[in-house]
Design an enzyme around this catalytic site. Structure first.
Site, PDB file in Angstrom:
ATOM      1  N   ASN A 233       1.082  -1.337  -0.372  1.00  0.00           N
ATOM      2  CA  ASN A 233       0.251   0.251  -0.122  1.00  0.00           C
ATOM      3  C   ASN A 233       0.526   1.569   0.192  1.00  0.00           C
ATOM      4  O   ASN A 233       2.248   1.633   0.501  1.00  0.00           O
ATOM      5  CB  ASN A 233      -1.448  -0.116   1.640  1.00  0.00           C
TER       6      ASN A 233
ATOM      7  N   HIS B 135       1.000   6.063   1.721  1.00  0.00           N
ATOM      8  CA  HIS B 135       2.033   7.380   2.649  1.00  0.00           C
ATOM      9  C   HIS B 135       2.829   8.264   1.900  1.00  0.00           C
ATOM     10  O   HIS B 135       3.296   8.523   2.153  1.00  0.00           O
ATOM     11  CB  HIS B 135       2.108   6.393   4.076  1.00  0.00           C
TER      12      HIS B 135
ATOM     13  N   HIS C 107      -5.586   3.256  -1.502  1.00  0.00           N
ATOM     14  CA  HIS C 107      -6.628   4.197  -1.710  1.00  0.00           C
ATOM     15  C   HIS C 107      -7.137   5.488  -1.265  1.00  0.00           C
ATOM     16  O   HIS C 107      -6.042   6.196  -1.254  1.00  0.00           O
ATOM     17  CB  HIS C 107      -6.588   4.459   0.571  1.00  0.00           C
TER      18      HIS C 107
ATOM     19  N   ARG D 192      -9.059   8.088  -0.835  1.00  0.00           N
ATOM     20  CA  ARG D 192     -10.358   8.242   0.373  1.00  0.00           C
ATOM     21  C   ARG D 192     -10.860  10.006  -0.476  1.00  0.00           C
ATOM     22  O   ARG D 192     -10.887  10.702  -1.076  1.00  0.00           O
ATOM     23  CB  ARG D 192      -9.356   9.243   1.221  1.00  0.00           C
TER      24      ARG D 192
ATOM     25  N   ARG E   8      -7.096  12.908   1.256  1.00  0.00           N
ATOM     26  CA  ARG E   8      -5.764  13.248   1.557  1.00  0.00           C
ATOM     27  C   ARG E   8      -4.060  12.899   1.621  1.00  0.00           C
ATOM     28  O   ARG E   8      -3.508  13.774   1.709  1.00  0.00           O
ATOM     29  CB  ARG E   8      -5.331  12.753   3.141  1.00  0.00           C
TER      30      ARG E   8
ATOM     31  N   GLU F 206      -8.807   1.165  -3.118  1.00  0.00           N
ATOM     32  CA  GLU F 206      -9.535   0.720  -1.664  1.00  0.00           C
ATOM     33  C   GLU F 206     -10.801   1.881  -2.135  1.00  0.00           C
ATOM     34  O   GLU F 206      -9.334   2.887  -1.851  1.00  0.00           O
ATOM     35  CB  GLU F 206      -8.642   1.190  -0.331  1.00  0.00           C
TER      36      GLU F 206
ATOM     37  N   THR G 150      -8.351   3.919   8.620  1.00  0.00           N
ATOM     38  CA  THR G 150      -9.805   2.770   8.301  1.00  0.00           C
ATOM     39  C   THR G 150      -9.601   2.354   9.654  1.00  0.00           C
ATOM     40  O   THR G 150      -9.288   1.065   9.475  1.00  0.00           O
ATOM     41  CB  THR G 150      -9.110   1.980   7.299  1.00  0.00           C
TER      42      THR G 150
ATOM     43  N   GLU H 215     -10.884  -9.198   2.860  1.00  0.00           N
ATOM     44  CA  GLU H 215      -9.897  -8.932   3.989  1.00  0.00           C
ATOM     45  C   GLU H 215     -10.177  -8.909   5.503  1.00  0.00           C
ATOM     46  O   GLU H 215     -11.632  -8.529   5.479  1.00  0.00           O
ATOM     47  CB  GLU H 215      -9.714  -7.094   2.916  1.00  0.00           C
TER      48      GLU H 215
ATOM     49  N   HIS I  58      -3.314  -4.262   8.019  1.00  0.00           N
ATOM     50  CA  HIS I  58      -3.581  -3.161   9.028  1.00  0.00           C
ATOM     51  C   HIS I  58      -2.900  -3.059   9.402  1.00  0.00           C
ATOM     52  O   HIS I  58      -2.899  -4.722  10.460  1.00  0.00           O
ATOM     53  CB  HIS I  58      -5.364  -2.783   9.151  1.00  0.00           C
TER      54      HIS I  58
HETATM   55  N1  PXP Z   1      -5.840  -2.943   3.985  1.00  0.00           N
HETATM   56  C1  PXP Z   1      -7.443  -1.913   3.617  1.00  0.00           C
HETATM   57  C2  PXP Z   1      -8.394  -2.143   3.298  1.00  0.00           C
HETATM   58  C3  PXP Z   1      -6.837  -1.007   4.244  1.00  0.00           C
HETATM   59  O1  PXP Z   1      -7.555   0.098   4.526  1.00  0.00           O
HETATM   60  C4  PXP Z   1      -5.063  -0.605   5.149  1.00  0.00           C
HETATM   61  C5  PXP Z   1      -4.832   0.773   5.560  1.00  0.00           C
HETATM   62  O2  PXP Z   1      -4.617   2.316   4.474  1.00  0.00           O
HETATM   63  C6  PXP Z   1      -4.585  -1.307   4.433  1.00  0.00           C
HETATM   64  C7  PXP Z   1      -4.504  -3.015   4.538  1.00  0.00           C
HETATM   65  C8  PXP Z   1      -2.885  -1.310   4.677  1.00  0.00           C
HETATM   66  O3  PXP Z   1      -2.673  -0.594   6.462  1.00  0.00           O
HETATM   67  P1  PXP Z   1      -1.391   0.045   6.905  1.00  0.00           P
HETATM   68  O4  PXP Z   1      -1.391   0.748   6.168  1.00  0.00           O
HETATM   69  O5  PXP Z   1      -1.724  -0.585   8.577  1.00  0.00           O
HETATM   70  O6  PXP Z   1      -0.462  -1.200   6.510  1.00  0.00           O
END
Ligand code: PXP
Length: 245
Positions: A8, A11, A44, A46, A50, A71, A102, A152, A195
């Site tokens: 992901n 960030h 994602h 959003r 952001r 996402e 999330t 998921e 997550h």
């Molecule tokens: N899976 C989903 C569905 C999420 O919303 C997120 C966070 O955006 C992640 C995985 C990844 O989480 P993390 O950034 O804490 O590794």
């Protein structure tokens, strides 16, 4: 079953957006993730934009070779965007403006009527639909009733228990995820998880045989500050492989 890693890159965009401009570029991060052994890229979009922007989704769709997992909240705006860009997968997540991330799973059971047309339209467009849910049999049954091929499992509560050093809670939450993966597989669902996963907590999750994919973001991008993105992803990949072996 082999275990896929979805990286992901949200960030990377968070850091870029802190100053505006184009650096660091999430598309370059996606390409580095591919070289480091990622099996997919997750982003994602959003509602408040952001981090990832509409232009990022367009660029990722056009420029990366790996499957893109978008996402998205269950809104008409996001459905239109998904149908336009046609990502490999769409993971439906709950979204609240005031949250930092999330913070919980989707209420697939309580929102059946709202989610059903969305899941159907994405599925009709051959976008693989995933529902981000708590590891809870009620939510698994609801996801299955909605016809989503993938769930998921939210690992956030487990990740918090590890941080708190609460062994009993960690073990209980891990059992819950194991059981949800087993039940999900029995229902014919493909089971993913994610997550809050880090080098310290990923192995017990990666060891769960019924899980096909982990999606990991914040920790990897943070770790990249110290070691670089490619080594961080390679290390995560090898911890996952060790656990699965
Ligand atoms: N899976 C989903 C569905 C999420 O919303 C997120 C966070 O955006 C992640 C995985 C990844 O989480 P993390 O950034 O804490 O590794």
């Amino acid at each position: 079953m082999s275990l896929r890693l979805g990286v992901n890159i949200d960030h990377v965009a968070t850091i870029r957006n802190a100053r505006g401009g184009a650096h660091p570029d999430p598309v370059l991060a996606a390409k580095i993730a591919a070289a480091a052994g990622a099996d997919g890229i997750t982003a994602h979009l959003r509602e408040d934009r952001r981090h990832i922007t509409d232009a990022d989704i367009a660029a990722l769709s056009a420029e990366i070779a790996l499957p893109l997992n978008l996402e998205m909240a269950a809104t008409d705006e996001m459905l239109t965007i998904a149908l336009h860009h046609h990502p490999h997968a769409a993971c439906i997540v709950p979204e609240r403006r005031e949250e930092r991330t999330t913070e919980g799973g989707l209420d697939a059971a309580g929102q059946h009527n709202h989610l059903a047309p969305l899941v159907r339209r994405l599925g009709d467009a051959r976008i693989r639909v995933s529902l981000f849910i708590e590891p809870d049999p009620v939510q698994l049954r609801a996801a299955s009733a909605l016809g989503a091929p993938v769930v998921e499992l939210h690992t956030g509560a487990y990740a918090h228990a590890v941080i708190d050093g609460d062994g009993d809670r960690t073990a209980r939450l891990l059992d819950r995820i194991r059981e949800a993966a087993r039940v999900g597989q029995e229902m014919g669902l493909e089971v993913h998880a994610g997550h809050g996963l880090t080098f310290d907590n990923v192995k017990p999750i990666a060891a769960i045989a019924g899980i096909a994919e982990l999606n990991i973001g914040h920790f990897l991008i943070g770790e990249a500050i110290f070691t670089g993105l490619e080594p961080a992803i390679r290390r995560m990949r090898s911890l996952m492989d060790e656990a699965r072996a």
